[in-house]
Design an enzyme around this catalytic site. Structure first.
Site, PDB file in Angstrom:
ATOM      1  CE  LYS A 146      72.267  -8.368 -22.403  1.00 18.67           C
ATOM      2  NZ  LYS A 146      73.652  -8.755 -21.960  1.00 18.67           N
ATOM      3  CD  GLU A 153      70.152 -22.051 -30.276  1.00 21.55           C
ATOM      4  OE1 GLU A 153      69.962 -22.923 -29.384  1.00 21.55           O
ATOM      5  OE2 GLU A 153      71.253 -21.598 -30.579  1.00 21.55           O
ATOM      6  CB  CYS A 206      72.763 -24.577 -27.033  1.00 20.13           C
ATOM      7  SG  CYS A 206      73.141 -24.137 -28.725  1.00 20.13           S
ATOM      8  CD  GLU A 255      72.121 -26.232 -22.027  1.00 18.94           C
ATOM      9  OE1 GLU A 255      71.439 -25.324 -21.521  1.00 18.94           O
ATOM     10  OE2 GLU A 255      72.347 -26.324 -23.243  1.00 18.94           O
TER      11      GLU A 255
HETATM   12  P1  ADP Z   1      73.854 -18.081 -19.245  1.00 15.57           P
HETATM   13  O1  ADP Z   1      73.256 -18.725 -18.049  1.00 15.57           O
HETATM   14  O2  ADP Z   1      74.489 -19.019 -20.180  1.00 15.57           O
HETATM   15  O3  ADP Z   1      74.692 -16.865 -18.974  1.00 15.57           O
HETATM   16  P2  ADP Z   1      71.574 -16.528 -19.977  1.00 15.57           P
HETATM   17  O4  ADP Z   1      70.385 -17.069 -20.653  1.00 15.57           O
HETATM   18  O5  ADP Z   1      71.413 -16.018 -18.593  1.00 15.57           O
HETATM   19  O6  ADP Z   1      72.634 -17.648 -20.107  1.00 15.57           O
HETATM   20  O7  ADP Z   1      72.252 -15.371 -20.831  1.00 15.57           O
HETATM   21  C1  ADP Z   1      72.141 -15.209 -22.217  1.00 15.57           C
HETATM   22  C2  ADP Z   1      71.931 -13.747 -22.539  1.00 15.57           C
HETATM   23  O8  ADP Z   1      70.718 -13.329 -21.917  1.00 15.57           O
HETATM   24  C3  ADP Z   1      73.010 -12.810 -21.990  1.00 15.57           C
HETATM   25  O9  ADP Z   1      73.216 -11.765 -22.924  1.00 15.57           O
HETATM   26  C4  ADP Z   1      72.374 -12.279 -20.721  1.00 15.57           C
HETATM   27  O10 ADP Z   1      72.865 -11.021 -20.318  1.00 15.57           O
HETATM   28  C5  ADP Z   1      70.919 -12.167 -21.136  1.00 15.57           C
HETATM   29  N1  ADP Z   1      69.956 -12.154 -20.022  1.00 15.57           N
HETATM   30  C6  ADP Z   1      70.080 -12.715 -18.806  1.00 15.57           C
HETATM   31  N2  ADP Z   1      69.008 -12.452 -18.038  1.00 15.57           N
HETATM   32  C7  ADP Z   1      68.164 -11.690 -18.799  1.00 15.57           C
HETATM   33  C8  ADP Z   1      66.880 -11.081 -18.573  1.00 15.57           C
HETATM   34  N3  ADP Z   1      66.250 -11.189 -17.409  1.00 15.57           N
HETATM   35  N4  ADP Z   1      66.318 -10.392 -19.592  1.00 15.57           N
HETATM   36  C9  ADP Z   1      66.943 -10.274 -20.776  1.00 15.57           C
HETATM   37  N5  ADP Z   1      68.151 -10.802 -21.035  1.00 15.57           N
HETATM   38  C10 ADP Z   1      68.761 -11.509 -20.075  1.00 15.57           C
END
Ligand code: ADP
Length: 495
Positions: free
Chosen positions: A189, A265, A299, A396
């Site tokens: 994804k 990560e 990161c 961060e």
């Molecule tokens: P950022 O704040 O940098 O966007 P995230 O950690 O929210 O970082 O996003 C990193 C990835 O995790 C993206 O692909 C996002 O769609 C996905 N993501 C965000 N929320 C969830 C969740 N509840 N479960 C699984 N994947 C998630």
């Protein structure tokens, strides 16, 4: 802030792939829904992309399951798998500039960085993993008793992979490369901000001979598509890169569903330590790169610049001058060092941290505001007189904001550098080998760069101590994320 001049390239006029990639076919989402992906230079829509949700994840997981359980992938010889990955790398090299343009268009990073550094690195990573595919094997084990004992290193099965938007294709490579080299099938994804490049290159992977179902790519949002993948009962492994808060959710979803194996990560607040003996001009340049590279959206960004008190004033003057010279502008123009942040949400978040820095009493040396009125650009920003407890020193920020702190001696900086919930990376700048050795051992982080920063060779493992993550990606260490060990025992003589 300096401005750029010459145009190097215009973005590709059309986007070829916007659907989900399931079982080797581009298909619409089950719901028929789409979402827009935006050009961060302007906020305008580049394309409407199929929005994957539960049902699409189910379809993709079934395709991956079939490719793994019945299909050709884990049953091919390792050499055949290796050849396909090598052919894919050749296609990446051939299409380097188009891929770089898509990456820059969707993400906003300088085109020169995409075309000359990141896409060549993408190719290199896949060649590295292609090389591993036929070099994975188990052991013969000297057990007590009259037994022949061996271990088989087998793929785990179907791997779910969730990646962020800051390095869309490099994160793709770090995850897809080892998973496929080890013989797993994948459902990936992408981040909702940057869905385009993974679809484009995955098409090339199929042209290189990848069988349908081995690699499925779903665009969509985290709480829907991402969560469905992390909680799926037929997915046996999940690898995630993103924020620490989301990492906790992914780990929880994995635990609550089927205890799938997890690698994470996550975030960081990496110290960059400038010692008393350092060549200040070089230290300023490297510290600047460590923080501002990729619009500060790394990161492992060196986001706590610790400077020895004897060289602090000189360092501040020069760091400020360097930031003021940073070329901000359209990432497709030549000489541009800094493009826009990824989206309006990140722009706001970074500006909020800048306001917090000012309110807490740090000194704003330069920058501090949005750059221009269109798109998501931010002025390169430098704070001095930063104290350990300020939000700009603990959190961060993920933006072009350098926080500079003063330290007295090695004990002082070691204690303060380690006083963080994160432990991703650190930079050390010194000519003294004893100082370098002391810091290298004392810092509780997954990577220490000595007199360099952001060296991301395919063979070097990367990952975090503490709340920066679990497991290592790249290098030989990444293979164990996608393999499980079977012990096989047989008596030497028939009973
Ligand atoms: P950022 O704040 O940098 O966007 P995230 O950690 O929210 O970082 O996003 C990193 C990835 O995790 C993206 O692909 C996002 O769609 C996905 N993501 C965000 N929320 C969830 C969740 N509840 N479960 C699984 N994947 C998630």
């Amino acid at each position: 802030t300096a401005t750029a001049t010459e145009e190097v390239i215009t973005p590709p006029v059309q986007v070829e792939h916007t659907q989900l990639l399931i079982n080797g076919q581009f298909v619409d989402a089950a719901s028929g829904r789409t979402f827009p992906t935006l050009d961060p230079r302007t906020g305008e829509v580049i394309a409407h992309v199929a929005e994957g949700e539960d049902e699409d994840i189910n379809r993709a997981v079934s395709a991956a399951r079939k490719a793994f359980d019945e299909g050709p992938w884990p049953k091919m010889t390792a050499y055949e798998r290796s050849r396909i990955i090598y052919r894919f790398a050749d296609l990446l090299e051939k299409h380097n500039d188009e891929i770089a343009a898509i990456e820059t268009w969707d993400n906003g990073k300088p085109y020169e960085q995409s075309a000359k550094v990141e896409i060549p690195m993408l190719t290199r990573l896949f060649r590295y993993y292609a090389g591993w595919a036929d070099k994975i094997h188990g052991l013969t084990v000297p057990a007590d008793g009259p037994y022949h004992v061996q271990t088989l290193h087998e793929p785990i099965g179907v791997a779910g992979q969730i990646i962020p938007w800051n390095f869309p294709l490099l994160m793709y490579a770090w995850k897809v490369g080892p998973a496929l080299a080890c013989g797993n099938a994948v459902v990936l994804k992408t981040a909702e901000q940057t869905p385009l490049s993974a679809l484009y290159v995955s098409k090339l992977f199929h042209e290189a001979g990848l069988p349908p179902g081995v690699l499925n790519v779903i665009s969509g949002f985290g709480p829907t598509a991402g969560a469905a993948l992390a909680s799926h009962m037929d997915v046996e492994k999940v690898a995630f890169t993103g924020s620490t808060d989301t990492g906790k959710i992914v780990l929880e979803l994995a635990a609550r569903s089927n205890l799938k194996k997890v690698t994470l990560e996550l975030g960081g607040k990496s110290p960059f330590i400038v010692c008393e003996d350092a060549d200040i001009d070089k230290a300023v340049e490297l510290a600047h790169f460590a923080l501002f590279f990729n619009q500060g959206q790394c990161c492992c960004a060196g986001s706590r610049t610790f400077v020895h008190e004897n060289v602090y004033d000189e360092f501040i003057e020069k760091a400020k001058a360097r930031a003021m010279k940073r070329v901000v502008g359209d990432p497709f123009k030549k000489g541009v060092e800094q493009g826009p942040q990824i989206d309006a949400e990140q722009l706001e978040k970074v500006l909020k941290y800048i306001r917090a820095g000012i309110e807490c009493g740090a000194t704003l040396e330069t920058g501090g505001e949005r750059f221009g009125t269109k798109g998501y650009f931010i002025q390169p920003t430098v704070f001095s007189n930063v104290e350990d407890g300020m939000p700009i020193a603990t959190d961060e920020i993920f933006g072009p904001v350098q926080s500079i702190l003063k330290f007295k001696d090695l004990d002082d900086v070691i204690r303060r550098a380690n006083k963080s919930r994160y432990g991703l990376a650190a930079g050390v700048f010194t000519k003294n080998i004893e100082t370098a050795n002391t810091l290298m051992r004392a810092l509780r982080v997954g990577t220490v760069w000595i007199n360099c920063f952001d060296v991301f060779d395919a063979a070097i493992p990367f990952g975090g101590y503490k709340m920066s993550g679990q497991g290592r990606e790249k290098g030989i260490y990444s293979l164990s994320n996608y393999l499980q060990v079977k012990a096989v025992v047989s008596p030497l003589k028939n009973p």
